[in-house]
Motif scaffolding. Structure first.
Motif, mmCIF file in Angstrom:
data_model
loop_
_atom_site.group_PDB
_atom_site.id
_atom_site.type_symbol
_atom_site.label_atom_id
_atom_site.label_comp_id
_atom_site.label_asym_id
_atom_site.label_seq_id
_atom_site.Cartn_x
_atom_site.Cartn_y
_atom_site.Cartn_z
ATOM 1 N N GLY A 1 36.977 7.717 -32.398
ATOM 2 C CA GLY A 1 38.009 8.691 -32.771
ATOM 3 C C GLY A 1 38.109 9.848 -31.807
ATOM 4 N N PHE A 2 36.971 10.508 -31.541
ATOM 5 C CA PHE A 2 36.993 11.667 -30.658
ATOM 6 C C PHE A 2 37.336 11.251 -29.230
ATOM 7 C CE2 PHE A 2 34.601 15.257 -28.510
ATOM 8 C CZ PHE A 2 35.599 16.180 -28.764
ATOM 9 N N TYR A 3 36.696 10.172 -28.774
ATOM 10 C CA TYR A 3 36.992 9.673 -27.431
ATOM 11 C C TYR A 3 38.466 9.268 -27.304
ATOM 12 C CZ TYR A 3 32.336 9.415 -25.262
ATOM 13 O OH TYR A 3 31.126 9.704 -24.670
ATOM 14 N N ALA A 4 39.030 8.636 -28.347
ATOM 15 C CA ALA A 4 40.423 8.186 -28.298
ATOM 16 C C ALA A 4 41.389 9.369 -28.246
ATOM 17 C CB ALA A 4 40.733 7.299 -29.493
ATOM 18 N N LEU A 5 41.090 10.435 -28.991
ATOM 19 C CA LEU A 5 41.949 11.617 -28.945
ATOM 20 C C LEU A 5 41.924 12.247 -27.549
ATOM 21 C CD1 LEU A 5 41.202 13.276 -32.407
ATOM 22 C CD2 LEU A 5 43.271 12.069 -31.703
ATOM 23 N N LEU B 1 39.188 5.083 -24.178
ATOM 24 C CA LEU B 1 39.741 4.381 -25.329
ATOM 25 C C LEU B 1 38.916 3.141 -25.676
ATOM 26 C CD1 LEU B 1 42.184 4.532 -27.280
ATOM 27 C CD2 LEU B 1 43.356 2.948 -25.746
ATOM 28 N N THR B 2 38.413 2.453 -24.671
ATOM 29 C CA THR B 2 37.673 1.203 -24.921
ATOM 30 C C THR B 2 36.159 1.413 -24.893
ATOM 31 O OG1 THR B 2 37.761 0.666 -22.548
ATOM 32 C CG2 THR B 2 39.547 -0.160 -23.937
ATOM 33 N N PRO C 1 36.591 -5.869 -22.643
ATOM 34 C CA PRO C 1 35.794 -5.448 -21.482
ATOM 35 C C PRO C 1 36.619 -5.325 -20.203
ATOM 36 C CG PRO C 1 35.371 -7.751 -21.980
ATOM 37 C CD PRO C 1 36.210 -7.218 -23.096
ATOM 38 N N ALA C 2 37.665 -6.149 -20.096
ATOM 39 C CA ALA C 2 38.492 -6.078 -18.889
ATOM 40 C C ALA C 2 39.184 -4.725 -18.783
ATOM 41 C CB ALA C 2 39.513 -7.196 -18.898
ATOM 42 N N ALA C 3 39.700 -4.199 -19.919
ATOM 43 C CA ALA C 3 40.351 -2.895 -19.914
ATOM 44 C C ALA C 3 39.361 -1.800 -19.556
ATOM 45 C CB ALA C 3 40.986 -2.619 -21.276
ATOM 46 N N PHE C 4 38.128 -1.928 -20.060
ATOM 47 C CA PHE C 4 37.096 -0.943 -19.737
ATOM 48 C C PHE C 4 36.782 -0.981 -18.244
ATOM 49 C CE2 PHE C 4 32.741 0.561 -19.265
ATOM 50 C CZ PHE C 4 32.752 1.722 -20.020
ATOM 51 N N SER C 5 36.711 -2.188 -17.661
ATOM 52 C CA SER C 5 36.415 -2.318 -16.229
ATOM 53 C C SER C 5 37.532 -1.706 -15.388
ATOM 54 C CB SER C 5 36.219 -3.787 -15.870
ATOM 55 O OG SER C 5 35.134 -4.339 -16.596
ATOM 56 N N GLY D 1 49.404 -0.741 -26.303
ATOM 57 C CA GLY D 1 48.869 -1.947 -26.943
ATOM 58 C C GLY D 1 47.358 -1.982 -26.911
ATOM 59 N N VAL D 2 46.767 -1.548 -25.806
ATOM 60 C CA VAL D 2 45.303 -1.465 -25.736
ATOM 61 C C VAL D 2 44.780 -0.488 -26.780
ATOM 62 C CG1 VAL D 2 43.366 -0.753 -24.288
ATOM 63 C CG2 VAL D 2 45.214 -2.120 -23.308
#
Length: 792
Positions: free
Chosen positions: A141-145, A182-183, A194-198, A28-29
């Protein structure tokens, strides 16, 4: 043993609602981050990134082509065009983004930004740019892959070796890195996650620390000190993640916590690097070789990133984020390599090509994305926008093919060895028929392509009990065609592959662990199963040939014995039948010695007996039983000749003879054989009766032909021997040869007749059943009245 995606029952755990919830949240994130990233395309920004709290971020793209900034993290943006950021905004970056968007709508081409640095306020003028697919494609895109690749590896490691502390430590790091990567783009643009990134940043740090402690296994010494410290740091990290996630909603400043977490990234990497160095220095043997196989990624990736982050914090360099997604995959690649080639996490699964499907596809997509971004920079204005996409498609196809070929070469050598190994083994086995040679050929072909830590052996089914540590149901599973593993550690267990043919277990292939305890692959098992089937067929053929050879020898012996028996029987028959003319000649000699002149009838009978002896000798020279020479024979003729041959014992025992056979009765028979049959039956009856007894022959017409009955007044054959009197060497008389009745039965059968034994009227009857086709009469045949006659 399971292949990937099918973990063994002893190791597998049921999928719980917690697992499903966690996977759903992680995906979901990803969906939310994808939607946010797509919405940023075309949004104005000042050619630099700030985080959700308006702190300057050391992130830059070469395409921005701007002069270097004398800013570094955590210099904070406090005003746009001299106007302070709204204190009511939940996140300061959202207030700054709103003002920049308003300036862009008003036609401004540049913006004045005020940052609060350690040296005081500092103003910079930046041109207003638009976020394009370049920024979105690379930083999202690249970071997500890469993030998906890390998540995939976390799932596979947990699935393969989730019971190991090292596997859990790697999964913590991989999930944290997934959220962080991803974030990453959202954290610097829309700032909605930001919470997911933290959480990702904290997991990233804690994952490195837990890997330093538990990968590939916890240290043997110092656990009582290290584990409590690590648990305390973990508790602090969880609290820090919660605090950073709630602080925007509570209107509190968590910059100190964020700074500590950010500075913890290079520190945790340094701890992992130090742990690897210490383990390599203290380790030995298998432990050292396993860790050394993964050290190039476990050490190189943290060392490179730690240096890059330290430079970014110290000097504000913006280069490190361009290299992070290229360096980070080295760590999971090294873990995967050491897991496959050295089984560093002591997993019990079989490697399948499906395991590598995700990494191959993601790696190809990464190469395609980079090629697409590069082509978009290179194409000139006026060129169709779809052209870079079209030109990037071959990169995707080529990447998949190249990665697939590389994975086959590294981990699945059995795929390339399948056809040559099978062809070579088939050629060898086609010329082998001995069990030791078949064993040696199968063992050699397996050893040639499959590097194992010990010799490969072929065992027959009866040798299985000698294999130690076999499961209780091993024989049952092998009989059904399933391979089994011995119940030992993953570094010592033996693989047992069944060799079955025609539904029967002929033997097994016994294989030690692969070299360096590498994982067996599904292709290995497929090739081994094929080799085992070929070997089983050869073993079956060898057994069949052995049985056929034994049967052939038995047949040869039986044929030899039969020939000996036939020759002996033929000699015995001749000896038995020669006795008749010898007895007759002896009788004539006695009469001559007493002064009796030879009668013409005696000379004629003697001459005919000599001719019959000559015919017997011809048969003996041919070493085979004579074939009947059928002719029309008057039954009375051979009957009288037979009585002449036994005239002397009949006279000596004063035996009366009764003949009830019409003179004109003619049958189709071999004259010599018919004489021999009648002489044997009359002699047998003569020997069975007491002196003064009687014997006889009569012919009776029946429905199916003629019945010639030879009878005697003797006591008859005992009931217990009646079923055996036709066997050679079976006799009831003292000094008898036991051949008379056996010869008689053979002769009667060769004539196409039948003989039987009966007991009635106090007499013993040997009945010759002459079929109607063999009966020829020159005058009507009837049963005459009883008449007595003396011999001759």
């Amino acid at each position: 043993m399971p292949s990937i995606g099918n973990v063994s029952r002893r190791r597998s755990r049921p999928v719980t609602w917690l697992t499903v919830t966690a996977v759903t949240l992680l995906l979901g994130v990803g969906v939310a981050a994808s939607v946010n990233a797509w919405q940023t395309v075309g949004a104005p920004f000042p050619g630099l990134f700030v985080d959700p709290y308006a702190d300057f971020s050391n992130v830059s793209m070469p395409s921005w082509a701007l002069e270097p900034l004398s800013l570094k993290y955590p210099d904070r943006l406090v005003a746009v065009e001299g106007q302070p950021l709204s204190p009511d905004a939940r996140l300061p970056s959202q207030s700054a983004a709103a003002r920049i968007a308003a300036l862009a709508r008003d036609g401004h081409t540049q913006v004045r930004l005020t940052f609060m640095t350690s040296a005081g306020p500092r103003e910079v003028i930046r041109p207003l740019l638009r976020l394009s697919t370049h920024e979105m494609g690379f930083f999202f895109g690249f970071y997500a892959l890469v993030a998906l690749f890390l998540l995939w590896t976390a799932g596979m490691v947990l699935l393969m070796a989730g019971h190991r502390p090292g596997a859990r430590a790697y999964a913590i790091w991989a999930v944290g890195a997934y959220l962080l990567f991803l974030t990453f783009y959202d954290y610097h643009t829309t700032a909605t996650l930001p919470a997911a990134f933290s959480v990702g940043g904290v997991g990233f740090d804690l994952g490195f620390l837990w890997m330093a402690y538990a990968f590939p296994e916890p240290p043997r010494r110092g656990r009582r000190v290290l584990l409590p410290v690590l648990l305390a740091v973990t508790a602090w990290g969880v609290g820090a993640a919660i605090w950073m996630g709630l602080s925007p909603w509570l209107g509190r400043d968590a910059s100190t916590t964020r700074l500590l977490v950010g500075q913890g990234i290079p520190l945790s990497m340094a701890v992992l690097l130090l742990s690897i160095v210490l383990r390599l220095g203290r380790g030995s043997g298998r432990e050292r070789s396993e860790l050394l196989s993964a050290a190039w990624g476990l050490a190189a990736a943290p060392a490179t990133l730690a240096v890059g982050f330290l430079l970014a914090l110290a000097s504000g360099s913006t280069v490190v984020h361009l290299f992070v997604p290229f360096v980070i995959p080295l760590l999971p690649l090294s873990v995967g390599f050491s897991l496959v080639r050295h089984n560093i996490l002591a997993t019990n699964v079989v490697l399948s090509r499906r395991l590598l499907a995700g990494p191959i596809l993601l790696a190809s997509l990464c190469a395609t994305l980079l090629a697409w971004l590069a082509l978009r920079l290179l194409v000139r204005e006026g060129v169709e926008t779809w052209l870079p996409t079209l030109l990037a498609l071959p990169v995707l196809i080529g990447g998949i093919m190249a990665c697939n070929r590389l994975s086959l070469w590294l981990f699945f050598p059995a795929t390339s060895q399948f056809r040559p190994s099978i062809e070579q083994l088939s050629d060898q086995l086609s010329s082998l028929h001995e069990l030791p040679a078949i064993r040696q050929a199968v063992e050699a072909v397996v050893w040639r392509w499959l590097p194992t830590s010990g010799p490969v052996r072929v065992l027959q089914a009866h040798e299985l009990p000698a294999v130690p540590n076999l499961p209780e149901d091993a024989l049952e599973r092998l009989n059904t065609g399933h391979h089994v593993w011995t119940e030992e550690t993953p570094w010592n267990r033996m693989l047992v592959v069944p060799m079955r043919s025609l539904g029967r277990l002929r033997g097994v292939l016994l294989l030690p662990p692969k070299h360096h305890a590498a994982l067996y692959t599904s292709e290995d098992l497929t090739l081994l199963a094929t080799i085992a089937s070929l070997g089983a067929v050869s073993l079956h053929h060898a057994e069949a040939l052995k049985e056929l050879d034994a049967l052939r020898r038995s047949d040869v012996e039986a044929t030899r014995d039969e020939k000996r028996f036939t020759l002996g029987l033929l000699g015995a028959e001749l000896s038995h039948e020669i006795a008749y003319p010898l007895n007759f000649f002896r009788y004539l000699l006695k009469r001559s010695g007493r002064g009796h002149a030879l009668e013409p009838q005696d000379v004629e009978i003697g001459s005919e007996e000599v001719a019959r002896l000559e015919r017997m000798l011809v048969t003996l020279r041919k070493l085979k039983l004579p074939v009947p020479q059928v002719a029309q024979v008057t039954l009375v003729g051979p009957l009288k000749r037979a009585l002449e041959l036994i005239r002397e014992p009949l006279e000596d025992k004063r035996i009366s003879v009764s003949i009830e056979v019409p003179e004109g009765l003619v049958v189709l028979a071999d004259p010599d054989m018919l004489l021999q049959v009648l002489a044997n039956l009359l002699r047998n009856g003569m020997q069975a009766v007491e002196p003064g007894g009687s014997i006889g022959v009569r012919a009776v017409l029946v429905d199916q032909g003629l019945k010639v009955e030879c009878w005697d007044s003797g006591p008859g054959v005992p009931e217990s021997l009646r079923d055996h009197i036709w066997n050679p060497w079976m006799t009831t008389k003292e000094g008898g040869s036991g051949l008379g009745l056996a010869i008689t039965q053979r002769l009667v059968s060769s004539l196409g007749w039948r003989i039987s034994l009966e007991r009635r009227e106090e007499r013993t009857w040997f009945c010759l059943h002459v079929p109607e086709r063999a009966l020829i009469a020159s005058s009507p045949v009837a049963v005459p009245s009883t008449a007595r006659a003396s011999p001759g």
